[in-house]
Design an enzyme around this catalytic site. Structure first.
Site, PDB file in Angstrom:
ATOM      1  N   GLU A  86      10.952 -16.242 -52.255  1.00 51.04           N
ATOM      2  CA  GLU A  86      12.240 -16.836 -52.594  1.00 51.04           C
ATOM      3  C   GLU A  86      13.240 -16.293 -51.583  1.00 51.04           C
ATOM      4  O   GLU A  86      13.679 -15.144 -51.693  1.00 51.04           O
ATOM      5  CB  GLU A  86      12.627 -16.449 -54.030  1.00 51.04           C
ATOM      6  CG  GLU A  86      11.674 -16.993 -55.084  1.00 51.04           C
ATOM      7  CD  GLU A  86      12.034 -18.427 -55.499  1.00 51.04           C
ATOM      8  OE1 GLU A  86      13.211 -18.803 -55.386  1.00 51.04           O
ATOM      9  OE2 GLU A  86      11.122 -19.158 -55.915  1.00 51.04           O
ATOM     10  N   CYS A 125      22.167 -16.200 -53.714  1.00 49.53           N
ATOM     11  CA  CYS A 125      21.347 -16.948 -52.759  1.00 49.53           C
ATOM     12  C   CYS A 125      21.605 -18.447 -52.793  1.00 49.53           C
ATOM     13  O   CYS A 125      21.388 -19.137 -51.804  1.00 49.53           O
ATOM     14  CB  CYS A 125      19.862 -16.671 -53.010  1.00 49.53           C
ATOM     15  SG  CYS A 125      19.344 -16.997 -54.692  1.00 49.53           S
TER      16      CYS A 125
END
Lengths: 468, 453
Positions: free
Chosen positions: A209, A243
């Site tokens: 990720e 993010c």
């Protein structure tokens, strides 16, 4: 190899099959619920100490999202664990064919510092639900949360099967020398490459990720006030250290003129006239990161904010204008409370700009015109997509969460977490009888046999496929 | 080498043009592939015969039938597979659109293997095209006739820029692996699998690795030995043992070992006749190197049956070894040849322990009338896939994912699993710009009231 002992201890527990029964997994997950409830105060304090995380943000993004994952998993685990029967072609019609979900074994979860509880527990929930043993490696950069997790979590989970390892780059490098059966990493693309390279030595499957620059296109037809609020919320949540935060804005000059006062209005509404005094605005996690983000302020011109305070690692909610694509702020993921605006002439130019860069974790588009939203969706590629809001797609456990290209590979959340940490084993159970049905597949091949094979093969569109 | 960079660059440009994305285009390409297989059947069978001494009927059922079936299934289901999938919403998103969009990844690399050289490039290719990608196909140079044929045929039927074929050996493959792809599917051995994944890591490219291992086959005392051995003989010696999911070795009680040998012997006769060399249904080892390798595994072993070999034609007879020691060479590497070792174990516990001490295999087989025993073997072992009371057959059920675990691989494909492997599942949430009052609860400044909400 300093971790060999730990890994083999966990592997021995794994081989004892302790983590396989559903009751065991449920008990571990329930323990995580208790962890979140009983250690809530400590979590609030640790995250506040690490990056000035406002309590409301902790409630929402660290506690609530974890609880959602836990409840979703506890509610559905029995169902998820069941063997899944599948359709069978003619040749195997009388048999039992199913997909069995099996744990991989000893799994490594490496978490980042920006949502230190959520980004450990999120994958951990999936790994436990799928029946694995887990080594957890929290980020050393969020020092207080790291200490909390290392000290408290082992009291809630079975020490034989779950362990927390602390340390920095050196420790992580040694840890990665060991063989794991799955590695789940959340962090930067550059370290993602290192993790995958280490995994390749053992043929360990991975989920990465990662990140990137998430573009946010604001079209000319939209409700500026609502757009401004949603963008400000998404950009400055956790002081920009998210993010999936909108990294930069794309809009026309006309829209920029309308947006700037609306953005200022939203910032004031949220954080007051002096955000440094607001209990609802966070801080940069460390000195190194602070200096990196501060340096990006030199790009373009400060239209809103721009104040900094090194002692507090405070950077004001900032909007930059007159930013060029070649400016420093457009070369890396910002991960801070700065929103640059890049001017484009129209939607096509915005799409071209987005497509000329690495595929991001998220793409945002604001427009009251459905066609614009659909165009951007169809003509771009990204991990996830949200129309007319920011961040919210991550709150639905029914949506997979993951990147593409440089922003990552694999996905999780909800059932996708369970699936990520499970090996799908294709199983076919046949009987010993009805051997005559098998006869056409055996040599010696005669024209007659071949005729039967061809006749029973039925590859016409509407029918099932058969073989032998 | 510059050529490879250009080929991949052209495929990427072609992908970026967007033409591989429409459903109509994908179906049109798949239909063209179907025509290719039907029109060029003779040529395909001839290539397979030249490479592996594979007889027509064998080649047809092992390779062509599977490809046609996959094409038919994919063309029928593609519209439903590719449709956006709405998902369950929560209270906050109740009025929004939440769905998963299946999107192509971009440029996919498929590296084939030599043992089923046609189906092992075609089946992944079908999935990659169905998912809307551009595909660079790299058939194995070891099966040179099929590689040559694929290189000739694909450009005649498919879009030349989107689906180029790259031929060559190690240098060409190495060069290919330096290029950036959006997914790599590799079929082959564990050692090269590691190299592929390490190369992919440089570009953060997801991989599907279809590798190998030693697929164990446990025969319980309580089973119809004649039937079991017939099925095992079929799966073991098809393609001269060169099948990734062939039963690699047998585990059984010493008391039934000789019966197992007798049954396999009898079946071998039934299948291939007395003079196996002249049976049109028995294949050959692919080349001298592998011939020598497989023959070398017989050293020091008790040959219960078979063992005849002829280097000139790369012929090795169907061979059975008995009382094999677990430490011997034949029990160290994947055999990939017509040599079947029998290792004796005293119980199913011992068998399970034996299997679990070794790397996870691609396939696992158990023969027994006892359903409990079968359930136990399944639940106490791990493998890519498995079949009970037969061999190989789990690979022909299109809805079962086909792939390995641990050293036998990662990821899976076949049928819908191919489509999903070669697609990106993009999470999409589309909200209204109005209804802002719902959002207000999440905005600062925060009061306790908001927290409780």
């Amino acid at each position: 190899n300093p971790y060999a002992g730990l890994v083999s201890h966990l592997r021995a527990s794994w081989l004892s099959r302790k983590t396989w029964p559903r009751e065991y997994r449920m008990a571990q997950l329930e323990a995580l619920v208790h962890f979140l409830d009983e250690k809530k105060q400590e979590i609030l304090e640790a995250t506040a100490a690490d990056m000035g995380k406002p309590p409301f943000e902790v409630e929402l993004s660290e506690l609530l999202l974890c609880k959602n994952e836990l409840h979703e998993t506890l509610n559905n685990l029995s169902q998820w664990m069941k063997d899944k029967q599948v359709d069978r072609p003619l040749a195997t019609r009388l048999d039992s064919a199913f997909i069995r979900k099996e744990p991989y074994g000893v799994v490594l979860i490496m978490a980042p510092w920006n949502y230190p509880i959520y980004l450990i527990l999120g994958p951990l929930i999936g790994a436990i639900a799928a029946g694995n043993c887990v080594i957890i490696k929290p980020s050393e950069i969020a020092k207080n949360t790291e200490r909390l997790v290392a000290e408290a979590l082992p009291h809630y989970l079975d020490k034989d099967c779950f362990a927390v390892v602390t340390g920095g780059v050196q420790e992580t490098t040694r840890l990665l020398e060991n063989k794991f059966d799955y590695i789940f990493y959340t962090g930067s693309s550059s370290v993602g490459r290192i993790v995958m390279t280490a995994a390749a030595k053992h043929l360990t499957p991975v989920t990465l990720e990662l990140g990137g620059k998430n573009p946010c296109y604001v079209s000319d037809t939209c409700d500026v006030v609502n757009v401004a609020r949603r963008v400000v919320w998404g950009r400055f949540f956790n002081a920009g250290q998210t993010c999936i935060a909108p990294d930069y804005l794309l809009c026309t000059l006309e829209m920029q003129e309308k947006l700037l006062p609306a953005l200022q209005e939203a910032i004031t509404e949220f954080y007051g006239p002096n955000p440094q005094e607001s209990p609802d605005f966070g801080r940069i996690v460390g000195d190194k990161q602070f200096r990196r983000v501060r340096a990006l302020l030199c790009s373009g011109r400060v239209a809103i904010g721009g104040q900094t305070d090194e002692a507090e690692r405070y950077i004001a909610p900032t909007v930059l204008v007159e930013v060029q694509p070649s400016d420093p702020i457009m070369q890396e993921e910002i991960f801070g409370p700065i929103l640059p605006i890049i001017i484009v002439a129209n939607m096509d130019e915005a799409i071209d700009f987005i497509n000329s860069h690495e595929r991001p974790l998220a793409i945002y588009v604001f427009s009251s015109d459905d066609k614009v939203v659909n165009q951007v969706l169809e003509r771009t590629s990204s991990g996830g997509f949200c129309g007319n809001d920011t961040l919210m797609h991550v709150t639905l456990t029914s949506l997979p969460f993951g990147g593409i290209g440089n922003s990552g590979l694999g996905m999780y959340h909800g059932k996708f977490s369970f699936d990520t940490f499970s090996h799908c084993r294709g199983c076919l159970k046949r009987g010993m009888g009805r051997e005559t049905l098998n006869a056409p597949r055996y040599p010696p091949y005669s024209q007659k046999k071949f005729g039967i094979v061809q006749a029973t093969s039925k590859v016409a569109r509407k029918d099932d496929c058969t073989l032998l | 080498m510059e050529r490879i960079q250009q080929v991949v660059g052209r495929a990427r440009a072609a992908f970026q043009s967007g033409r591989s994305r429409s459903l109509e285009f994908r179906l049109q390409q798949l239909k063209a592939l179907e025509r290719m297989v039907q029109e060029k059947e003779k040529e395909i069978l001839a290539a397979l015969h030249a490479d592996l001494h594979k007889g027509g009927p064998n080649a047809y059922s092992h390779e062509i039938l599977g490809v046609l079936a996959e094409l038919a299934l994919t063309m029928e289901k593609l519209p439903s597979w590719a449709a956006p999938q709405p998902v369950k919403k929560n209270l906050m998103t109740m009025r929004d659109e939440a769905f998963i969009n299946f999107e192509p990844l971009g440029v996919v690399l498929i590296i084939g293997a030599w043992n089923y050289p046609f189906v092992l490039v075609m089946q992944p290719l079908i999935g990659a095209i169905a998912a809307g990608n551009a595909v660079v196909v790299k058939p194995s140079e070891v099966s040179e006739n099929t590689a040559q044929l694929v290189a000739e045929l694909l450009p005649q039927y498919l879009d030349r820029e989107l689906y180029p074929v790259v031929t060559g050996g190690v240098p060409e493959t190495t060069e290919l692996l330096t290029q950036r792809f959006d997914h790599i599917l590799y079929t082959g051995n564990t050692a090269v699998g590691k190299i592929v994944m390490a190369a992919a890591a440089k570009h953060l490219t997801p991989v599907t690795l279809e590798l190998g291992g030693k697929s164990p086959c446990y025969i319980d005392k309580d089973c119809d030995l004649a039937v079991a051995c017939r099925r095992i003989t079929w799966g073991k010696y098809m393609n001269c043992g060169q099948t990734c999911i062939a039963p690699d070795y047998i585990l059984c009680d010493p008391s039934i070992q000789s019966k197992v040998v007798e049954n396999i012997k009898a079946t071998r006769q039934e299948f291939y006749g007395e003079d196996i060399k002249s049976s049109p249904d028995y294949e050959r080892i692919i080349n001298k190197r592998h011939f020598k390798r497989v023959l070398g595994l017989l050293e020091g072993q008790k040959i219960a049956h078979g063992g005849e070999a002829d280097e000139a034609s790369c012929f090795i007879a169907p061979t059975i070894l008995t009382d094999v020691s677990p430490e011997s060479k034949v029990m160290e590497e994947e055999i990939f040849g017509p040599v079947l070792p029998i290792v004796t174990v005293k119980s199913v516990e011992e068998a399970i322990e034996f299997i679990n001490r070794r790397e996870k295999p691609l396939a696992l087989y158990v023969f027994s009338n006892n359903k409990q025993l079968i359930r136990r073997v399944i639940s106490e072992t791990s493998s890519g896939g498995m079949t009970a009371n037969d061999v190989v057959m789990h690979s022909v059920v299109p809805d079962l994912p086909f792939g390995g675990v641990g050293h036998s691989g990662m990821g899976a494909y076949h049928g819908k699993h191919s489509f999903e492997t070669f697609s990106h599942r993009r999470a999409c949430l589309v909200k209204d710009l109005k209804m802002e009052v719902i959002n207000k609860v999440r905005y600062p400044p925060v009061s306790q009231k908001k927290v409780d909400l």
